[in-house]
Design a protein around this motif. Structure first.
Motif, PDB file in Angstrom:
ATOM      1  N   GLU A   1      -4.084   2.039  12.544  1.00 26.00           N
ATOM      2  CA  GLU A   1      -4.207   2.799  13.578  1.00 26.00           C
ATOM      3  C   GLU A   1      -3.884   4.009  13.999  1.00 26.00           C
ATOM      4  O   GLU A   1      -3.042   4.477  16.036  1.00 26.00           O
ATOM      5  N   GLN A   2      -2.782   4.476  12.931  1.00 24.05           N
ATOM      6  CA  GLN A   2      -1.685   5.871  13.802  1.00 24.05           C
ATOM      7  C   GLN A   2      -2.563   7.547  13.775  1.00 24.05           C
ATOM      8  O   GLN A   2      -3.908   7.404  12.696  1.00 24.05           O
ATOM      9  N   PRO A   3      -2.014   8.067  14.112  1.00 22.93           N
ATOM     10  CA  PRO A   3      -2.703   9.416  13.922  1.00 22.93           C
ATOM     11  C   PRO A   3      -2.177  10.307  12.875  1.00 22.93           C
ATOM     12  O   PRO A   3      -1.543   9.977  12.225  1.00 22.93           O
ATOM     13  N   HIS A   4      -3.301  11.346  11.788  1.00 23.80           N
ATOM     14  CA  HIS A   4      -2.880  11.621  10.957  1.00 23.80           C
ATOM     15  C   HIS A   4      -2.221  12.827  11.030  1.00 23.80           C
ATOM     16  O   HIS A   4      -2.239  13.767  11.880  1.00 23.80           O
ATOM     17  N   PHE A   5      -1.608  12.806  10.238  1.00 27.56           N
ATOM     18  CA  PHE A   5      -0.419  14.151   9.602  1.00 27.56           C
ATOM     19  C   PHE A   5       0.101  14.432  11.656  1.00 27.56           C
ATOM     20  O   PHE A   5       0.150  15.725  11.696  1.00 27.56           O
ATOM     21  N   SER A   6       0.520  13.501  11.782  1.00 30.65           N
ATOM     22  CA  SER A   6       1.558  13.468  12.679  1.00 30.65           C
ATOM     23  C   SER A   6       2.809  13.363  12.521  1.00 30.65           C
ATOM     24  O   SER A   6       3.668  13.473  13.681  1.00 30.65           O
ATOM     25  N   ASN A   7       3.450  13.832  11.477  1.00 32.17           N
ATOM     26  CA  ASN A   7       4.828  14.892  11.309  1.00 32.17           C
ATOM     27  C   ASN A   7       4.153  15.192  10.252  1.00 32.17           C
ATOM     28  O   ASN A   7       3.922  15.615   9.695  1.00 32.17           O
ATOM     29  N   PRO A   8       6.266  16.120   9.668  1.00 31.59           N
ATOM     30  CA  PRO A   8       6.625  16.700   8.758  1.00 31.59           C
ATOM     31  C   PRO A   8       5.927  16.111   7.307  1.00 31.59           C
ATOM     32  O   PRO A   8       4.920  17.071   6.437  1.00 31.59           O
TER      33      PRO A   8
ATOM     34  N   LEU B   1       0.939  -1.356  -0.205  1.00 31.70           N
ATOM     35  CA  LEU B   1       0.064   0.025   0.024  1.00 31.70           C
ATOM     36  C   LEU B   1       0.782   0.869  -0.162  1.00 31.70           C
ATOM     37  O   LEU B   1       0.337   2.440  -0.614  1.00 31.70           O
ATOM     38  N   TRP B   2       2.304   1.214   0.917  1.00 30.70           N
ATOM     39  CA  TRP B   2       2.510   2.135   1.101  1.00 30.70           C
ATOM     40  C   TRP B   2       3.621   2.769  -0.211  1.00 30.70           C
ATOM     41  O   TRP B   2       3.332   3.530  -0.949  1.00 30.70           O
ATOM     42  N   LEU B   3       4.480   1.345  -1.556  1.00 29.78           N
ATOM     43  CA  LEU B   3       4.434   1.427  -2.550  1.00 29.78           C
ATOM     44  C   LEU B   3       4.358   2.250  -3.563  1.00 29.78           C
ATOM     45  O   LEU B   3       4.288   2.736  -4.183  1.00 29.78           O
ATOM     46  N   ALA B   4       2.175   1.664  -3.253  1.00 24.80           N
ATOM     47  CA  ALA B   4       1.611   1.922  -4.664  1.00 24.80           C
ATOM     48  C   ALA B   4       1.776   3.802  -3.545  1.00 24.80           C
ATOM     49  O   ALA B   4       1.400   4.706  -5.426  1.00 24.80           O
ATOM     50  N   HIS B   5       1.451   4.312  -2.855  1.00 27.47           N
ATOM     51  CA  HIS B   5       0.985   5.460  -2.402  1.00 27.47           C
ATOM     52  C   HIS B   5       2.216   6.132  -3.148  1.00 27.47           C
ATOM     53  O   HIS B   5       2.024   7.296  -3.787  1.00 27.47           O
TER      54      HIS B   5
ATOM     55  N   THR C   1      -3.311   4.490   6.619  1.00 28.14           N
ATOM     56  CA  THR C   1      -2.770   5.337   8.656  1.00 28.14           C
ATOM     57  C   THR C   1      -3.667   4.998   9.625  1.00 28.14           C
ATOM     58  O   THR C   1      -3.571   4.008  10.582  1.00 28.14           O
ATOM     59  N   ASN C   2      -4.747   4.662   8.952  1.00 23.85           N
ATOM     60  CA  ASN C   2      -6.026   4.548   9.106  1.00 23.85           C
ATOM     61  C   ASN C   2      -6.030   2.749  10.165  1.00 23.85           C
ATOM     62  O   ASN C   2      -6.294   2.728  11.121  1.00 23.85           O
ATOM     63  N   LYS C   3      -5.405   2.567   8.821  1.00 18.95           N
ATOM     64  CA  LYS C   3      -4.990   0.027   8.841  1.00 18.95           C
ATOM     65  C   LYS C   3      -4.991   0.426  10.230  1.00 18.95           C
ATOM     66  O   LYS C   3      -4.521  -0.495  11.507  1.00 18.95           O
TER      67      LYS C   3
END
Length: 834
Positions: free
Chosen positions: A722-729, A657-661, A718-720
């Motif tokens: 269970e991490q907070p959104h927009f938590s890093n630069p 998923l992150w690779l596709a992103h 990010t939801n999957k």
């Protein structure tokens, strides 16, 4: 011995050739005068899978003979890989040692200097110093055998004594010199005439890098019987020689530490079904059997330069074995100016023990040891400060001398008995009470039977030894020794796990007496992280293999090693736990000898924290590039079974998923948007009639579609996780770009009308063009930065190979440089031409 032809192209070096030739001829002649016996009947166990068969041909200096002895050796290792036997100053110090290393692939057995711990600092000696002969290394049937003959004394080399020597042994998993799989440090008496056993060193300074193994070493020769032992004829299959094996009862072993150690090693050579604790003799100033410590002071050398003297004071008419009012007078004499301590313990551990501590200039007092931190070493109440004649001074000879007399039985305190007791000793490096570092040990001492005290040390020794009857055979071959590949018991020895190249984890589970490690209250784990370099290091504990929500112990050289909550990826979300949760003991992080070493002891089950199980656990490791806590340079997730030492890397989730992103957003901002901008700037190269605009709008539309899909994948993943959104630069910049891109599209659709050619543009149109271009350039610059940050984040999350990451990064910036060059140079060209 292997000779190599030297080629000297310059006449001025002919003298060196002649000298080298004469030197070698002398060695050959000397070798002809010294030869090895047909059988190597002495055996030393180097580790659980390796034997050293050897013979010593001592120096005789008879007419016609070289005044030198030789060591004939055959190292038999149950496994395939390189093997090394080194001579060292001490059995726990690699650096400065000299090794004989056999490399099967090279068919070489050569002498090496060990000037450091890394592989590139283990280098072959010069050709003129390669004086081994009868050397070979062969592999067959899963075994590696190295043979050699070596002079005992050679110029500019460490001397091999005709007596006690310190050796190091190491072996690898491959035939090429690399990271070792096993290693030990041993002491061997080459002239031993009876069974002698010593515990091997557990230092980290043995080739090629640091690991820890605990074993027993054994030397066998034609044994003579001792008064305390009964002897039995046995035949060793490894040496094919008759050997009298001394066996002793437990009581005999206590009074004669040599017999006890021999019995322990006999067990190690014949059984592998259990683990127990053995006691290793300390040295004493003199043999004290027969002394009565109720009449005169007896002595015990705690360590080099630290002496204990004691006498039991028995009231008249009392029996010291059942005494009311007996006291012990004790002196501690240390070579130097430092605080001193002697402790009394029921289980050999510091916590829960009691101690008498003396600091020069102050009166020695009694303390309770509630923990390892200095604030947990607390004075006993005033009514329990019952010492008499207590003093501590530094004399004219530079010695610190502490004296006191203490009642042996006092209410509410650990009783000192006229028999066997367990003690702790420690001292500082100066006269200020502080952490003792490695200046401490536990030992057992029988006050009724003075002799050698014994240091308590956990050693892997099989129990329930078979008693050899006449005619029985003791198999001392490597096949009879415990298979090193079986699961280790990490409750009695340090187990090891190589986290990555140059980053080693060592750990041991401490189980209180009477407890089961699977359901243990009060179990702790000792852990060490050893990193080749100077940087912060970290080990984390996770329930799901993810960083956020996990807990970590982070060590920074020169700073306090603490426990942290990992609430997010940014530095400000990596937060130290409250003070009441900082329960680590013996915690330190230091940089020495080119390595960062973090050590600590942690309670495995603590309220409100992730429990460490005696079984499978998910861990995180990370390290930085400098001794300042910043973003990590490398990290990974791994699963480790603490009961067996079995480890495997845990794959980080959602890789596809992150690779596709990343691919979608690279196409959007690294390909289609630059092409759209170029279509506008280089419109003069395109056919007239607004083709450039159609291309510009079409590429931007594709880019926007890819951006929306890629952005949605990021949100969903990010939801999957269970991490907070927009938590890093990176995430916050992505959100800002998404908003700016939508505004740019809306502005493009609602743009003011462009007047016919020849008419002047209205101010609103001019303003729109300036804003559209500025926002477009800003988005493009942010997109270039975002793609680069994404490559870094992906590499860290999935622990990609650094060389692959570097190659991708270089290729990316080359591509971006081409895109920028086309836009800048092309745009400038047509602007100037116009």
């Amino acid at each position: 011995m292997k000779f190599r032809q030297s080629s000297f192209p310059f006449p001025s070096l002919f003298a060196a050739v002649i000298f080298n030739s004469l030197q070698r001829n002398n060695l050959i002649n000397a070798q002809n005068l010294k030869s090895c016996p047909s059988a190597l009947n002495n055996i030393a166990i180097l580790d659980d899978s390796t034997l050293l068969n050897y013979a010593l041909v001592p120096s005789t200096a008879a007419d016609g003979e070289a005044p030198n002895g030789i060591l004939c050796g055959r190292v038999e290792h149950d496994g395939e890989g390189w093997i090394a036997l080194a001579v060292a100053e001490t059995a726990d110090e690699m650096v400065g040692g000299e090794a004989i290393i056999g490399l099967p692939d090279d068919n070489s057995v050569l002498k090496y200097d060990m000037t450091g711990k890394s592989a590139d600092l283990v280098t072959p000696m010069g050709e003129s110093m390669q004086t081994l002969w009868d050397d070979s290394i062969v592999q067959e049937n899963g075994k590696t055998v190295m043979t050699f003959t070596k002079w005992l004394v050679e110029e500019n080399e460490l001397e091999i004594s005709e007596g006690w020597n310190d050796f190091l042994f190491a072996s690898g998993n491959s035939n090429s010199l690399a990271y070792h799989a096993t290693r030990t440090g041993v002491r061997v008496d080459l002239l031993a005439e009876e069974w002698d056993v010593l515990t091997t060193s557990t230092s980290s300074e043995v080739p090629i890098t640091s690991t820890t193994t605990t074993a027993s070493t054994m030397m066998m020769n034609d044994a003579t019987t001792t008064e305390a032992a009964t002897t039995t004829d046995v035949t060793t299959t490894a040496a094919a020689t008759s050997t009298e094996v001394a066996s002793a009862t437990e009581a005999s072993a206590i009074n004669d530490p040599t017999i006890e150690a021999a019995a322990a090693t006999s067990e190690a050579a014949t059984t592998t079904n259990a683990i127990t604790t053995t006691l290793t003799p300390t040295t004493t100033s003199a043999a004290q059997e027969g002394l009565d410590c109720t009449l005169e002071f007896c002595e015990n050398e705690l360590t080099s330069g630290y002496l204990q003297r004691y006498k039991i004071n028995v009231p008249e008419g009392q029996d010291p074995g059942n005494c009311e009012g007996c006291s012990i007078s004790m002196e501690l004499i240390y070579e130097g100016d430092a605080w001193l301590s002697i402790g009394f313990t029921e289980d050999g551990r510091m916590i829960g023990s009691e101690a008498i501590i003396g600091v020069p200039g102050e009166t020695p007092q009694k303390y309770i040891m509630n923990g390892y931190a200095l604030n947990l070493v607390e004075l006993l109440p005033e009514d329990q400060q019952t010492l008499t004649d207590a003093s501590i001074t530094v004399n004219d000879n530079g010695q610190t001398v502490m004296k006191f007399t203490k009642l042996m039985s006092e209410p509410g305190e650990i009783e000192i008995v006229y028999g066997e007791n367990r003690f702790l000793w420690a001292h500082g490096n100066d006269a200020t009470l502080a952490y003792h570092a490695n200046n401490k040990a536990a030992f057992s001492l029988d006050l009724a039977a003075p002799g050698a005290a014994v240091v308590e040390e956990e050693v892997t020794v099989p129990t329930d030894p078979p008693v050899a009857d006449e005619g029985d055979t003791v198999d001392a071959s490597p096949d009879a020794i415990q298979d090193p590949n079986v699961a280790q018991d990490c409750t009695v020895q340090f187990c090891e796990n190589e986290l990555t190249t140059g980053f080693l984890q060592k750990y041991r589970i401490n189980v209180p007496d009477g407890q089961n490690p699977d359901t243990c209250d009060g179990c702790t784990i000792d852990m060490e992280l050893i990193y080749d370099g100077e940087a912060w290091v970290s080990i984390g504990f996770s329930l799901n293999g993810r960083m956020i929500g996990s807990e970590a112990i982070i060590g920074i050289p020169g700073s306090t090693t603490l426990k942290y909550n990992l609430n997010g990826y940014s530095d400000n979300l990596v937060q130290a736990m409250p003070q009441e949760q900082q329960t680590l003991t013996d915690a330190s992080t230091v940089f020495e000898n080119g390595q960062t070493i973090m050590k600590f002891t942690k309670i495995m089950k603590e309220p409100g924290e992730i429990e460490i199980l005696f079984g499978d656990n998910d861990f995180l490791w990370a390290h930085g590039t400098a001794p300042t806590l910043t973003y990590h340079a490398a990290r990974s997730v791994f699963s480790l079974n603490l009961s067996s030492g079995a480890s495997q890397e845990v794959a980080a989730p959602n890789k596809s998923l992150w690779l596709a992103h990343g691919i979608m957003l690279f196409l959007a901002w690294g390909v289609f948007v630059p092409f759209a901008v170029q279509a506008s700037l280089l419109r003069k190269l395109l056919p007239e009639g607004g083709i450039w605009f159609q291309i510009h709008r079409g590429l931007n539309t594709i880019s926007l579609a890819l951006f929306i899909v890629g952005f949605a994948i990021g949100i969903a993943t990010t939801n999957k996780e269970e991490q907070p959104h927009f938590s890093n630069p990176h995430r916050r910049m992505g959100l800002a770009m998404f908003i700016m891109a939508i505004l740019q599209v809306i502005g493009g659709i609602a743009r003011p009308h462009n007047p016919p050619e020849g008419e002047k543009k209205k101010p609103i149109r001019v303003g729109w063009e300036v804003g559209h271009r500025l926002l477009g350039v800003s988005l493009l610059a942010c997109g270039f930065w975002q793609i680069y940050e994404g490559i870094l984040l992906y590499g860290v999350k999935y622990n990609t190979d650094e060389s692959d990451e570097d190659a991708i990064t270089i290729a990316y910036w080359v591509w971006i440089a081409v895109m920028i060059a086309v836009m800048v140079l092309g745009g400038a060209f047509f602007k100037l031409r116009k």
